[in-house]
Design an enzyme around this catalytic site. Structure first.
Site, PDB file in Angstrom:
ATOM      1  N   ALA A  24       0.805  -1.234   0.000  1.00 15.48           N
ATOM      2  CA  ALA A  24       0.000   0.000   0.000  1.00 15.48           C
ATOM      3  C   ALA A  24       0.833   1.277   0.000  1.00 15.48           C
ATOM      4  O   ALA A  24       0.273   2.370   0.008  1.00 15.48           O
ATOM      5  CB  ALA A  24      -0.924   0.008   1.221  1.00 15.48           C
TER       6      ALA A  24
ATOM      7  N   GLY B  21       2.082   3.508  -5.713  1.00 16.26           N
ATOM      8  CA  GLY B  21       1.395   3.015  -6.900  1.00 16.26           C
ATOM      9  C   GLY B  21      -0.063   2.671  -6.720  1.00 16.26           C
ATOM     10  O   GLY B  21      -0.836   3.419  -6.121  1.00 16.26           O
ATOM     11  N   PHE B  22      -0.460   1.511  -7.252  1.00 17.24           N
ATOM     12  CA  PHE B  22      -1.865   1.100  -7.222  1.00 17.24           C
ATOM     13  C   PHE B  22      -2.388   1.002  -5.795  1.00 17.24           C
ATOM     14  O   PHE B  22      -3.522   1.373  -5.506  1.00 17.24           O
ATOM     15  CB  PHE B  22      -2.048  -0.266  -7.892  1.00 17.24           C
TER      16      PHE B  22
ATOM     17  N   ARG C  33       7.831  -0.444   3.872  1.00 16.43           N
ATOM     18  CA  ARG C  33       8.371   0.847   4.299  1.00 16.43           C
ATOM     19  C   ARG C  33       7.486   1.465   5.375  1.00 16.43           C
ATOM     20  O   ARG C  33       6.456   2.070   5.093  1.00 16.43           O
ATOM     21  CB  ARG C  33       8.513   1.769   3.086  1.00 16.43           C
TER      22      ARG C  33
ATOM     23  N   ASN D  21      -1.987  -6.801  -3.997  1.00 14.65           N
ATOM     24  CA  ASN D  21      -1.377  -5.818  -4.889  1.00 14.65           C
ATOM     25  C   ASN D  21       0.145  -5.882  -4.897  1.00 14.65           C
ATOM     26  O   ASN D  21       0.769  -5.562  -5.905  1.00 14.65           O
ATOM     27  CB  ASN D  21      -1.840  -4.413  -4.457  1.00 14.65           C
TER      28      ASN D  21
ATOM     29  N   TYR E 174       8.913 -12.643 -14.888  1.00 17.08           N
ATOM     30  CA  TYR E 174       7.835 -11.736 -14.467  1.00 17.08           C
ATOM     31  C   TYR E 174       6.518 -12.157 -15.112  1.00 17.08           C
ATOM     32  O   TYR E 174       5.489 -12.308 -14.435  1.00 17.08           O
ATOM     33  CB  TYR E 174       8.156 -10.288 -14.835  1.00 17.08           C
TER      34      TYR E 174
ATOM     35  N   PRO F 168      -3.509  -4.968 -15.481  1.00 13.48           N
ATOM     36  CA  PRO F 168      -3.194  -3.716 -16.174  1.00 13.48           C
ATOM     37  C   PRO F 168      -2.055  -3.908 -17.166  1.00 13.48           C
ATOM     38  O   PRO F 168      -1.183  -4.767 -17.005  1.00 13.48           O
ATOM     39  CB  PRO F 168      -2.752  -2.782 -15.036  1.00 13.48           C
ATOM     40  N   GLY F 169      -2.077  -3.066 -18.182  1.00 12.73           N
ATOM     41  CA  GLY F 169      -0.946  -2.965 -19.092  1.00 12.73           C
ATOM     42  C   GLY F 169       0.009  -1.893 -18.607  1.00 12.73           C
ATOM     43  O   GLY F 169       0.234  -1.742 -17.399  1.00 12.73           O
TER      44      GLY F 169
END
Length: 247
Positions: free
Chosen positions: A10, A13-14, A35, A80, A146, A176-177
């Site tokens: 979290a 990014g997303f 973090r 995520n 990946y 997502p792309g």
């Protein structure tokens, strides 16, 4: 009573964008990340919307079960946390990069799911959204492991749906792309100039776009399950098949 979303990864990014989107709608948030300082900043910013912050390494199975397995009343798990490292061909890649991707993108997802799913099954209510990637379906040079990890995420989601037949627990893979976040900075190990070239001359997806899709998925009628959702920006599509010609 407000609902609760658990978001892994979290701190950027997303995940970060989704935390803000759901907080604005009155949801309670449980936020994880490596973090601690970023988690604390988010907690300060979002205030009472944050039910808990958990410093967590998604490569550590014992941590995942100890810290997530005790949580209660999680309505939505957003798997995520994930990363891509490098774009080298398979014969040049650092095996440590492969291991990091497998440990985070595969093991982190399955263990977080295993920690949270029993309570959803017991309540007969809940939702899991796994962040996949177009790389899980469409190969590209350097995407070797990946892409393989994201293909696993997609197939894992399908098999969860098979396991959950007859239960009121939803499972979706959101793929997502090209999206501009810290993704390319991580992939190129802090080389911001190289990372910026990925998006040069394009308008890529943004974290806020993905957060909006997640919000939509969370608010569909109870009987509707989206198995797989793939999204690209308009500046990305499929090219012709690659052909090598020795002429």
């Amino acid at each position: 009573m407000s609902k609760t979303i658990l978001i892994t990864g979290a701190t950027s990014g997303f995940g970060e964008a989704t935390a803000r989107r759901f907080a604005a709608e009155g949801w309670q948030l449980v936020l994880t990340g490596r973090r601690s300082e970023r988690l604390q900043q988010l907690q300060t910013e979002l205030g009472d919307a944050v039910r808990d912050i958990i410093t967590l390494d998604m490569q550590d199975r014992e941590q995942i079960f100890a810290k997530l397995g005790t949580l209660e009343n999680i309505d939505l798990l957003l798997n995520n946390a994930g990363l891509a490292l490098g774009l080298e061909p398979a014969w040049e890649v650092n095996p440590d990069d492969w291991e990091n991707m497998v440990e985070t993108n595969i093991k982190g997802v399955i263990y977080a799911t295993r920690a949270i799913l029993p309570q959803m099954v017991e309540r007969n209510s809940g939702q899991i959204i796994n962040i996949g990637s177009t790389a899980g379906r469409w190969p590209y040079p350097g995407g070797n492991v990946y892409g393989g990890t994201k293909a696993f995420v997609e197939q894992f989601g399908r098999n969860l749906r098979a396991d959950l037949l007859g239960k009121k627990v939803k499972v979706t893979t959101l793929a997502p792309g090209m999206a501009e976040s810290e993704f390319s900075n991580v992939r190129f190990k802090g080389d911001t100039e190289k990372a910026s070239q990925v998006y040069k001359g394009t308008e890529p997806l943004r974290p806020e776009d993905i957060a909006e899709m997640i919000w939509w998925l969370a608010n569909l009628p109870p009987h509707v399950n989206i198995n797989h959702m793939e999204a690209m920006c308009l500046d990305q599509s499929w090219g012709h098949l690659a052909v090598n010609r020795d002429i």
